[in-house]
Motif scaffolding. Structure first.
Motif, PDB file in Angstrom:
ATOM      1  N   ARG A 172       2.331   1.773  -3.471  1.00 16.62           N
ATOM      2  CA  ARG A 172       1.343   2.320  -4.405  1.00 16.62           C
ATOM      3  C   ARG A 172       1.152   3.821  -4.176  1.00 16.62           C
ATOM      4  O   ARG A 172       0.964   4.586  -5.126  1.00 16.62           O
ATOM      5  CB  ARG A 172       0.015   1.580  -4.248  1.00 16.62           C
ATOM      6  N   SER A 173       1.216   4.228  -2.922  1.00 20.61           N
ATOM      7  CA  SER A 173       1.074   5.651  -2.631  1.00 20.61           C
ATOM      8  C   SER A 173       2.249   6.449  -3.179  1.00 20.61           C
ATOM      9  O   SER A 173       2.070   7.545  -3.727  1.00 20.61           O
ATOM     10  CB  SER A 173       0.968   5.852  -1.112  1.00 20.61           C
ATOM     11  N   TYR A 174       3.443   5.921  -3.044  1.00 18.90           N
ATOM     12  CA  TYR A 174       4.604   6.602  -3.600  1.00 18.90           C
ATOM     13  C   TYR A 174       4.548   6.631  -5.124  1.00 18.90           C
ATOM     14  O   TYR A 174       4.955   7.621  -5.754  1.00 18.90           O
ATOM     15  CB  TYR A 174       5.893   5.918  -3.127  1.00 18.90           C
TER      16      TYR A 174
ATOM     17  N   ASP B  23       0.834  -1.209   0.000  1.00 17.31           N
ATOM     18  CA  ASP B  23       0.000   0.000   0.000  1.00 17.31           C
ATOM     19  C   ASP B  23       0.865   1.254   0.000  1.00 17.31           C
ATOM     20  O   ASP B  23       0.556   2.242  -0.684  1.00 17.31           O
ATOM     21  CB  ASP B  23      -0.922   0.013   1.217  1.00 17.31           C
ATOM     22  N   MET B  24       1.935   1.234   0.767  1.00 16.66           N
ATOM     23  CA  MET B  24       2.816   2.396   0.810  1.00 16.66           C
ATOM     24  C   MET B  24       3.498   2.607  -0.537  1.00 16.66           C
ATOM     25  O   MET B  24       3.623   3.743  -1.012  1.00 16.66           O
ATOM     26  CB  MET B  24       3.863   2.232   1.910  1.00 16.66           C
TER      27      MET B  24
ATOM     28  N   LEU C 281       1.831   6.819  -6.909  1.00 17.93           N
ATOM     29  CA  LEU C 281       0.873   7.878  -7.227  1.00 17.93           C
ATOM     30  C   LEU C 281       1.511   9.250  -7.056  1.00 17.93           C
ATOM     31  O   LEU C 281       1.269  10.168  -7.852  1.00 17.93           O
ATOM     32  CB  LEU C 281      -0.358   7.735  -6.334  1.00 17.93           C
ATOM     33  N   LEU C 282       2.320   9.403  -6.022  1.00 17.42           N
ATOM     34  CA  LEU C 282       3.003  10.665  -5.794  1.00 17.42           C
ATOM     35  C   LEU C 282       3.916  11.008  -6.968  1.00 17.42           C
ATOM     36  O   LEU C 282       3.940  12.157  -7.445  1.00 17.42           O
ATOM     37  CB  LEU C 282       3.803  10.595  -4.498  1.00 17.42           C
TER      38      LEU C 282
END
Length: 254
Positions: free
Chosen positions: A76-78, A73-74, A80-81
């Motif tokens: 995927r967040s990076y 999950d982390m 997206l960033l």
């Protein structure tokens, strides 16, 4: 001056001639809570946590998933960033960056997975003396909770024992517990002082933190040489100016 063998710290023992007034933890100081930690522990009976894998038969306090479980999950967040910045996360240089950044962030904030009791590991010893113990220049790295950029510096800790002393390396470990979290320097300073008080219930504790904040260096006012100094004085270090002055002189001596 004596050294304890660690490159990041020096400790000094100074004779304190006058008798000390010992104070208990519960009588004098309130525990400093970590922001985001629920005041009421979450258990398997809390709505939404009935199937939480961290709740066992002993009804342990709610804790986050394992680090390995959090990485996808982390990452995927990076990813997206990176896309939001206009970058191509699939290009060679960035292909593994989301995973690397996620692992790095978990390391930067590993203090969330540590508790004072685990770190102390019974390294508390009965010792009947009234000497000031100072450990200074403990290296510290933390993350500013306002901008998620680093701040770093050094920590100096002093305490006056009341029949109990703490293994010197444990003072550095206490700094690690609270610095390796999202922080503000003022709260970090107080958390370290309160933790030492809780550990050995001394006559007093003093902590001075000197930090360089990248949020001031890289953005905003961009003052490269600025430093922030914070202090917490508890017990005799707060009540007795001479004791406080002695500690500060030791901290600032070469």
């Amino acid at each position: 001056m004596e050294t304890n063998g660690d490159q990041f710290a020096h400790h000094t023992i100074v004779k304190k001639p006058k008798p000390l007034i010992c104070r208990s933890w519960s009588e004098n100081y309130d525990e400093v809570e970590v922001p985001g930690t629920p005041k009421t522990p979450r258990t398997s009976t809390t709505p939404g946590h009935e199937k939480c894998t961290f709740h066992h038969d002993l009804e342990l306090d709610h804790r986050p998933p394992t680090r390995e479980d959090m990485l996808p999950d982390m990452a995927r967040s990076y990813r997206l960033l990176l896309s939001s910045l206009g970058e191509n996360p699939d290009r060679q240089g960035l292909l593994k960056t989301p995973e690397r950044a996620a692992k790095a962030m978990l390391f930067f904030t590993k203090g969330y997975d540590q508790s004072l009791e685990e770190v102390l590991n019974d390294a508390i010893f009965d010792e009947d003396h009234d000497e000031m113990v100072v450990v200074k220049d403990i290296e510290m790295f933390s993350m500013c909770e306002h901008h998620l950029v680093p701040f770093y510096g050094k920590v100096s800790i002093g305490y006056l024992p009341c029949g109990k002393i703490l293994g010197l390396s444990k003072l550095a470990r206490i700094v690690e517990i609270y610095s390796r979290r999202l922080q503000v320097q003022e709260r970090l300073t107080k958390q370290i002082a309160v933790a030492v008080t809780k550990a050995v219930q001394p006559a007093g504790v003093a902590v001075v933190v000197e930090g360089v904040h990248m949020c001031m260096v890289m953005r905003g006012v961009q003052k490269i040489n600025s430093k922030t100094v914070t202090s917490t004085m508890l017990g005799v270090f707060r009540d007795d100016p001479k004791t406080r002055e002695e500690f500060l002189n030791l901290v600032h001596s070469k």
